[in-house]
Design an enzyme around this catalytic site. Structure first.
Site, PDB file in Angstrom:
ATOM      1  N   ASP A 182       0.826  -1.207   0.000  1.00  0.00           N
ATOM      2  CA  ASP A 182       0.000   0.000   0.000  1.00  0.00           C
ATOM      3  C   ASP A 182       0.861   1.258   0.000  1.00  0.00           C
ATOM      4  OD1 ASP A 182      -2.338   1.504   0.107  1.00  0.00           O
ATOM      5  OD2 ASP A 182      -3.187   0.349   1.765  1.00  0.00           O
ATOM      6  N   ASP A 185     -11.030   1.897  -2.995  1.00  0.00           N
ATOM      7  CA  ASP A 185     -11.600   1.502  -1.697  1.00  0.00           C
ATOM      8  C   ASP A 185     -13.122   1.489  -1.777  1.00  0.00           C
ATOM      9  OD1 ASP A 185      -9.228   1.083  -0.448  1.00  0.00           O
ATOM     10  OD2 ASP A 185      -9.144   3.006   0.575  1.00  0.00           O
TER      11      ASP A 185
HETATM   12  C1  GLA Z   1      -5.805   1.714   2.206  1.00  0.00           C
HETATM   13  C2  GLA Z   1      -6.233   0.573   1.307  1.00  0.00           C
HETATM   14  C3  GLA Z   1      -7.268  -0.278   2.009  1.00  0.00           C
HETATM   15  C4  GLA Z   1      -6.725  -0.784   3.331  1.00  0.00           C
HETATM   16  C5  GLA Z   1      -6.265   0.382   4.172  1.00  0.00           C
HETATM   17  C6  GLA Z   1      -5.561  -0.096   5.423  1.00  0.00           C
HETATM   18  O1  GLA Z   1      -6.814   2.650   2.355  1.00  0.00           O
HETATM   19  O2  GLA Z   1      -6.717   1.049   0.087  1.00  0.00           O
HETATM   20  O3  GLA Z   1      -7.643  -1.362   1.192  1.00  0.00           O
HETATM   21  O4  GLA Z   1      -5.661  -1.669   3.082  1.00  0.00           O
HETATM   22  O5  GLA Z   1      -5.370   1.225   3.464  1.00  0.00           O
HETATM   23  O6  GLA Z   1      -5.171   0.946   6.219  1.00  0.00           O
END
Ligand code: GLA
Length: 711
Positions: free
Chosen positions: A459, A528
């Site tokens: 990420d 997300d």
């Molecule tokens: C980001 C990612 C999510 C999740 C969060 C965790 O927002 O896009 O899928 O992994 O971080 O903090």
């Protein structure tokens, strides 16, 4: 006399050997990009369009516009290259020197060498043509052969010229949780730029790709359209400039914003790849060609399978412990997916990661949450017969972390200003080799300690702000670029040491979606936002450029108005996963999910490796349909969705695409919510593609999956 290069082993041609006219046609099966050397020794783009019939046609082309235009000479518009020389002269004149053609995997690479007769600088233009896929990629390498440093102010990967009565641009922009919305506009005199200055989470507001229709707006199956994308996991810029005579130039490359680059004597600067295809049969064909190209030559493990998974993020957020995870691993097994993916929240001891406010940088397992470490979890996964994947965000640091306390010098931040936090965090300075070692070490240590980790979700939640590096060798205006190069350095090491390790590229949703990144990652997290209605649009957007197998699509509880079936069917159109608490599902829904994973596993080869046809756009009304057809045209799957049909609305047939008109196909609905299958009926491919079938309904938020098999 004319010289010709069409293909073949390494061939070299030079000005000394040849008489005046050198013509360089670079062909794919459908298109040709033709360069020629003018009487003045400069390089011109004489043509880019449908492949012509041969040498005589290429010779008949009138002289076009100068290729890879430079700043400071006679041109009045945006240049590809701007060099400031040590004597203060800001101009560059490029003359053709020679070119070579050699075979590379899937195509041919032409390298055209240009040089300035006054200054010792040289530019090599690299153009790789993939004939079967009709895809090109182009980049430049700029060499400083002068006695002192030169400054690069502009350094594009590619400059292409077009000439059409009208130009229509489609860009894809949005924000967190609303990525890739298409926006169309006609281009008129002047400049339109699409760019990003976000540094790390570079694509949060805009995706690094576009569609440019020539003459009239292209549709799915009609029209001339250029689709281009830059392979660079950082700031990019596309410039579209229409000149006084209606000519258009498209300049693609790293965004030179805040990035003047000093090139030492004897050094060279390599630009990233601009990947493009020109279709005369609309956007659908362009997408399919790009998907094929990506799977064959670019996307990591492009031809292999992908794992279905259960991710705990939306089921638990930060609220879990060892027992809960052990039971979730059991649920992954029960569901029938290939892998359990542990998300954020498993690390940090001095500052445990109980929320997004701390601990990034401290990649030690939180002892009171997971007393037996990751090893207990990989062991459980092994016992259950599923793989284990792990979330990391290795480029980042929380100000509340041991790493920050120890290594403030590793952080990108201005020394004499207040710190600025995005999602409570800061970006590490990957231009510093020590930081690169540290970031590589995160993966390497985890893999060494827990060799059963089978997947990483990587990420990157913060853009680069307050840009400043304390790395002693740093020229501050290099930081945006050297950050990305540092990242690639780390990823190269990861790939070299763990070549078979699949990874998901994520950046707070779809904040990183480019083909250079995808040389290291098998897939990316699109958004997300997992509301299935939104996902119909988001996946539609990404499919313009990326194949389904690269797009992670998870079933969650976003939008409970949509049935589990609707949510699952949307996810099936990409790389399906689940991010849901199984206890949120009733018995029937759980049974449906299990059956769907079985169905998906049998449909996967077609969805992942077949040709995608976007049949009915969610942007056009109340319904959507997409189809995937196996390469041999014997098997296909069609997904149909009713989003918000109107009362008593007139429904139209869905016309299939991509089938063999002369074959007969059995069509039946599968994956029904009650576990049953529809009645099988036979039609000719021609009927299905000409008349189509009534696959839409007036039921709100309903979906259907059809299996199509040739007899
Ligand atoms: C980001 C990612 C999510 C999740 C969060 C965790 O927002 O896009 O899928 O992994 O971080 O903090």
């Amino acid at each position: 006399m004319k010289s010709w290069i069409l293909c073949g082993a390494l061939l070299t041609f030079g000005m000394n050997v040849l008489a005046e006219t050198t013509i360089i046609p670079i062909e794919t099966d459908n298109t040709a990009l033709v360069y020629a050397v003018g009487d003045n020794g400069r390089l011109y783009q004489n043509y880019f369009g449908k492949r012509l019939s041969g040498k005589a046609d290429y010779a008949a082309l009138p002289q076009g516009k100068e290729a890879y235009l430079t700043h400071g000479m006679e041109d009045y518009f945006e240049p590809a290259l701007h060099i400031n020389h040590p004597d203060g002269n800001p101009s560059t004149l490029l003359k053709y020197q020679s070119h070579t053609v050699k075979a590379v995997d899937g195509g041919t690479e032409t390298v055209i060498t240009l040089a300035d007769p006054e200054y010792a600088d040289r530019v090599d233009l690299h153009i790789v043509a993939y004939p079967k896929e009709n895809v090109y990629k182009e980049w430049a390498e700029i060499f400083n052969n002068e006695k002192k440093d030169i400054e690069l102010e502009k350094f594009a990967s590619s400059l292409l010229h077009f000439r059409a009565p009208k130009y229509y641009l489609t860009q894809y922009n949005g924000d967190w949780a609303s990525e890739v919305h298409p926006h169309d506009q006609e281009l008129h005199y002047g400049k339109k730029e699409i760019d990003t200055k976000l540094g790390a989470r570079a694509n949060m507001f805009v995706s690094p790709f576009f569609q440019l229709s020539l003459g009239k707006p292209a549709t799915e199956n009609e029209g001339d359209v250029l689709v281009g994308t830059l392979g660079w996991t950082g700031n990019f810029r596309f410039t579209f400039e229409v000149d006084n005579r209606g000519g258009l130039r498209v300049i693609s490359g790293i965004n030179p914003y805040g990035s003047a680059y000093t090139l030492g004597k004897g050094e060279s600067f390599l630009t990233p790849e601009f990947i493009f295809t020109l279709s005369d049969r609309g956007k659908g064909k362009a997408s399919r060609d790009l998907h094929d190209w990506a799977r064959n030559y670019s996307l990591k493990d492009g031809l292999s399978d992908r794992m279905t998974l259960l991710n705990n993020w939306e089921a638990t957020y930060f609220d879990f412990d060892q027992d809960k995870l052990v039971s979730l691993i059991g649920e992954a097994k029960e569901l029938g997916v290939d892998m359990f993916l542990l998300d954020d929240g498993w690390f940090g001891n001095k500052y445990p990661r109980h929320s997004d406010t701390q601990a990034l940088g401290d990649w030690d397992v939180t002892a009171d949450k997971l007393p037996d470490g990751i090893g207990r979890l990989t062991e459980e996964a092994k016992k259950q017969g599923v793989k284990f994947g792990l979330w990391i965000e290795p480029e980042m640091v929380s100000p509340k972390s041991e790493l920050y306390e120890k290594h403030k010098d590793w952080v990108i931040t201005l020394p004499n200003r207040d710190e600025y936090y995005f999602r409570n965090q800061l970006v590490l300075d990957l231009s510093n080799p020590k930081v690169q070692d540290y970031v590589f070490g995160i993966v390497d240590d985890l893999m060494t300690k827990y060799p059963d980790i089978a997947f990483f979700k990587w990420d990157c939640n913060s853009p680069i702000t307050n840009i400043y590096s304390t790395y002693e060798k740093m020229n501050q205006s290099h930081l945006y670029i050297d950050y990305v190069r540092g990242l690639y350095n780390v990823l190269d090491r990861v790939k070299a040491k763990y070549p078979a390790l699949p990874m998901m590229l994520c950046a707070g949703g779809g904040g990183r979606t480019d083909y250079e990144g995808l040389k290291y990652f098998t897939e990316f997290w699109c958004s997300d936002n997992t509301d299935p209605i939104e996902r119909l649009f988001i996946q539609w957007g990404y499919s313009q450029v990326f194949p389904a197998k690269a797009q992670c699509a998870h079933v969650t509880t976003w939008n409970r108005d949509a049935s589990v079936k609707f949510r699952v069917n949307v996810a099936m159109m990409g790389k399906m996963g689940f991010d849901i608490n199984l206890h949120d599902l009733n018995e029937g829904e759980l049974a449906y999910c299990k059956q769907s994973i079985k169905d998906y596993n049998s449909l996967k080869p077609v969805i992942f490796n077949g040709d995608q046809y976007r049949l009915v756009s969610p942007h056009d009304g109340n319904h959507a349909a997409t189809m995937y057809v196996g390469k041999d045209k014997k098997k296909a799957v069609l997904f149909a969705f009713d989003v918000h049909p109107r009362y008593d609305e007139a429904l139209y047939n869905v016309k299939f695409d991509g089938l063999d008109p002369s074959l007969t196909y059995n069509v039946r609905e599968i994956n029904k919510s009650d576990g049953s299958q529809g009645e099988e009926k036979s039609y000719s491919g021609s009927y299905l593609m000409t008349v189509g079938l009534p696959l839409f309904s007036t039921s709100k938020l309903s979906s259907r999956v059809y299996e199509v098999n040739s007899i």
